[in-house]
Every structure is written in structure tokens, then in C-alpha cells.
Design a protein around this motif. Structure first.
Motif, short mmCIF file in Angstrom:
data_model
loop_
_atom_site.label_atom_id
_atom_site.label_comp_id
_atom_site.label_asym_id
_atom_site.label_seq_id
_atom_site.Cartn_x
_atom_site.Cartn_y
_atom_site.Cartn_z
N ALA A 117 -13.63 3.19 42.02
CA ALA A 117 -12.32 3.67 41.63
C ALA A 117 -11.78 3.05 40.35
O ALA A 117 -11.21 3.73 39.53
N PRO A 118 -11.97 1.72 40.15
CA PRO A 118 -11.40 1.13 38.95
C PRO A 118 -11.99 1.70 37.67
O PRO A 118 -11.47 1.49 36.60
N VAL A 136 1.23 1.11 40.41
CA VAL A 136 1.23 0.56 41.77
C VAL A 136 0.77 -0.89 41.75
O VAL A 136 1.32 -1.75 42.45
N VAL A 137 -0.27 -1.21 40.94
CA VAL A 137 -0.75 -2.58 40.82
C VAL A 137 0.36 -3.51 40.32
O VAL A 137 0.59 -4.59 40.87
N ASN A 186 -5.40 -5.38 44.97
CA ASN A 186 -5.88 -4.53 43.89
C ASN A 186 -7.14 -3.75 44.22
O ASN A 186 -7.21 -2.54 43.95
N PRO A 187 -8.20 -4.39 44.79
CA PRO A 187 -9.38 -3.58 45.15
C PRO A 187 -9.04 -2.46 46.12
O PRO A 187 -9.61 -1.36 46.05
N ILE A 188 -8.10 -2.71 47.04
CA ILE A 188 -7.68 -1.68 47.99
C ILE A 188 -6.97 -0.54 47.26
O ILE A 188 -7.20 0.64 47.53
N ILE A 189 -6.12 -0.91 46.31
CA ILE A 189 -5.39 0.10 45.53
C ILE A 189 -6.36 0.94 44.71
O ILE A 189 -6.24 2.17 44.65
N TYR A 190 -7.35 0.29 44.08
CA TYR A 190 -8.32 1.03 43.28
C TYR A 190 -9.01 2.10 44.12
O TYR A 190 -9.29 3.20 43.65
N CYS A 191 -9.30 1.74 45.36
CA CYS A 191 -10.01 2.67 46.23
C CYS A 191 -9.08 3.77 46.74
O CYS A 191 -9.39 4.96 46.63
N CYS A 192 -7.94 3.38 47.26
CA CYS A 192 -7.07 4.35 47.92
C CYS A 192 -6.48 5.37 46.96
O CYS A 192 -6.22 6.51 47.35
#
Length: 336
Positions: free
Chosen positions: A330-331, A252-253, A301-307
Motif C-alpha cells: 500500500a505505501p 490520516v497519518v 502507519n503500516p495499518i493505515i497504509y494497508c487499510c
């Protein structure tokens, strides 16, 4: 990135052309106040979310020793590059794109053209390094993995190559002074400009995306083809599930990066090979929109790591500890 390749260069392309053709030396790219206000709000969101989010990611990884894995070191480098670009270039890109007037002197003009390319190179090759690390871990699990020292060396090499690639934009940057404004642009030698930008498009977009696509395709086929036997241990099932989640997250990233930067590369390709397009007044709004999309890649990216991490959705009543429910961790859901 000037957005990267240079925002300033694209702006200066239409600016210099229009200035040369305009006998009154008026700036036809002056916008209405309400337009500037809306764009200012849009760009402010990028800066706040990107800087805060990426700093949180960096802090969480560096503050917890158990988080210091190969993948997470590259995530720190990725977060650093994105936060830096957002802090040092996004505001300037917006001001120059909105006003078409350079207020910041020759020194920052050179830095502004130079740093975004280095930052984007570092970002995309950090993603590439993660993809190759995941490839080795899944496809060749018995081979020696990178140590922390080797990871630092790879990150250092990435930055050295990034600075070398970006140096021509620093060296050839210059200012032009007109009665109503100043233009920051790159004074390329004949025949160098097109070659350089084609090279950039290949090195910081097409090539790394091709490498990551091939790596994640084979990793994905291997992981999702792995059936979980009915009598498998809970630990095996958890490990396989965790690996799949991390690969999903990184795919996704990468896809987010590709989508955000595709219009930018198309825009500059057309601008360099069909410069008359950049002389149209409406192109300013197109440019600001494309630049916003490209620069917004630093905040996702920080949003993706969390979601995409199950820790974010664990209810308070869960048996997990409060620390395990912290979304920014999350990361750190990686495997060795």
C-alpha cells in the motif's frame, strides 16, 4: 519519546519530589501485579505491531526498485525511526514508568532521554517532507522534482538536526541514588528547562503540523476541485483518483500522529509549569496511559497504509495479479 521528552524526566520529576518529601524513602508508585501485567500486555502489542509492521514496509520499498520514489524514501525513514523508537525505548519507558526505578545505568539513561526526541523529529519532518513533495507535485507540476540523491541529502539533514536538538537531553542526563531506587533524570541548568521544552513542542509538534496542514489544505482543495470530464481518458481518471487516495492516506497519518501526541505535550506542559501535579500517586496511571497513546503512534502507519489502499480489498478472483493484492504494498501507491 521518553516517551520522548522524556519519560524519564516526567517520572523523575514526581520521583525526586516524592523521594525528597518521603522520610522513609519508600516507593509509593509500586503497582499491583495485575496492573503491571495489563500494562505489559498493552505495551507488548505496540512493540510487536510496530516493529514487524514497519520492517515489512521498509523491506517492500527497498526490495523493489520500482518502489523507490521520493515519497517512499521518506516513508522508509519514517518507518525506520518508528521501529527504532519502539524497539529501543518503549519497553524501557514501560518498565521505568511502572516501577519508578531505573535499572539500566547512566549510559542508557542518556540514550533513553536522547534518542526518542531524535526519532520523533525525524518522523514528523519525514511527514512534512512528504507533504511538501505532494504540494510541489500537485500545485507546481512543471517544476523540477527532487532526485534520489537530493532526497537522501534531505533525510541526512533531518537526522543531523534531530541529533543536535536532542543533544541537550543526552548531555544533562544523570542518575540519583536513593535507598530504595535509582532515578534517571535530566539535571537542567536554571531557566533552561522550560525554554527547551517549549522549543521542542514548537519544533516537533506545532510547527510541522501547521506546515502540513497548510500544504494538504491547498493540495486537497486543488484535487477535489478538479472535476473529471466525461470524455476524460481512463488513465487521467485513474491518476487523479490515485493522487486523491495517497493524499487521504497521508492526511490520516498526520492526524493520527497529532491525536496520539497531543495528550503527551499537554501532560508535559502542565508538568513543567505546575510540577505539583506530578507528585500525586494517581498520576502514574495517567502517565502510563498517555505514554501508551504516544508510543502507539509508531504502530498505526503500516495499518493505515494497508487499510486505505484498494489493493487490500481486491478479491482473489480479481483480474489483478497476486502481487498487486499484497496489502503491505500500500505505501507504494505514489505518483512521481
Amino acid at each position: 519519546m521518553d516517551p520522548l521528552f522524556n519519560v524519564t524526566n516526567s517520572s523523575s520529576n514526581w520521583t525526586k519530589s516524592s523521594e525528597t518529601n518521603d522520610t522513609n524513602h519508600e516507593n509509593q508508585f509500586v503497582q499491583a501485579v495485575w496492573k503491571v501485567a495489563l500494562w505489559a500486555l498493552a505495551y507488548s502489542i505496540i512493540i510487536i505491531v510496530s516493529v514487524v509492521g514497519n520492517i515489512v514496509v521498509i523491506w517492500i520499498i527497498l526490495a523493489h526498485k520500482r518502489m523507490r520514489t521520493v515519497t517512499n524514501y521518506f516513508l522508509v525513514n519514517l518507518a525506520f525511526a518508528e521501529a527504532s523508537m519502539s524497539a529501543f525505548n518503549t519497553v524501557i519507558n514501560f518498565i521505568y514508568g511502572a516501577h519508578n526505578n531505573w535499572y539500566f545505568g547512566l549510559g542508557y539513561c542518556r540514550f533513553h532521554n536522547f534518542f526518542p526526541i531524535a526519532a520523533v523529529f525525524s518522523s514528523i519532518y519525514s511527514m512534512t517532507a512528504i507533504a511538501l513533495d505532494r504540494y510541489m507535485a500537485i500545485i507546481h507540476p512543471l517544476k523540477q522534482r527532487m532526485t534520489a540523491t537530493e532526497t537522501m541529502v534531505v533525510i541526512g539533514v533531518i537526522w543531523v538536526l534531530a541529533l543536535v536538538l536532542a543533544f541537550p537531553q543526552f548531555y544533562y542526563s544523570d542518575l540519583d541514588y536513593f535507598p530504595t531506587r535509582v532515578v534517571c533524570y535530566i539535571d537542567w541548568p536554571v531557566y533552561i528547562e522550560k525554554i527547551y521544552y517549549v522549543l521542542l513542542a514548537v519544533l516537533i509538534y506545532l510547527l510541522p503540523l501547521l506546515v502540513m496542514g497548510c500544504a494538504y489544505l491547498e493540495v486537497g482543495l486543488t484535487l477535489w476541485a478538479s472535476e473529471i470530464p466525461g470524455d476524460s481518458s481512463d488513465r487521467y481518471k485513474e491518476q487523479l483518483t490515485a493522487k486523491r487516495k495517497v493524499v487521504k492516506m497521508m492526511i490520516v497519518v498526520v492526524c493520527t500522529f497529532a491525536v496520539c501526541w497531543l495528550p503527551f505535550h499537554v501532560y508535559f506542559f502542565l508538568g513543567h509549569f505546575f510540577p505539583s501535579l506530578l507528585q500525586r500517586t494517581f498520576i502514574q496511571q495517567v502517565y502510563l496511559a498517555i505514554m501508551w497513546l504516544a508510543m502507539s503512534s509508531t504502530m498505526y502507519n503500516p495499518i493505515i497504509y494497508c487499510c486505505l489502499n484498494d489493493r487490500c480489498s481486491v478479491p482473489a478472483s480479481s483480474k489483478r495479479s497476486a502481487g498487486a493484492r499484497l496489502c503491505p504494498k500500500a505505501p507504494m501507491r505514489v505518483w512521481r
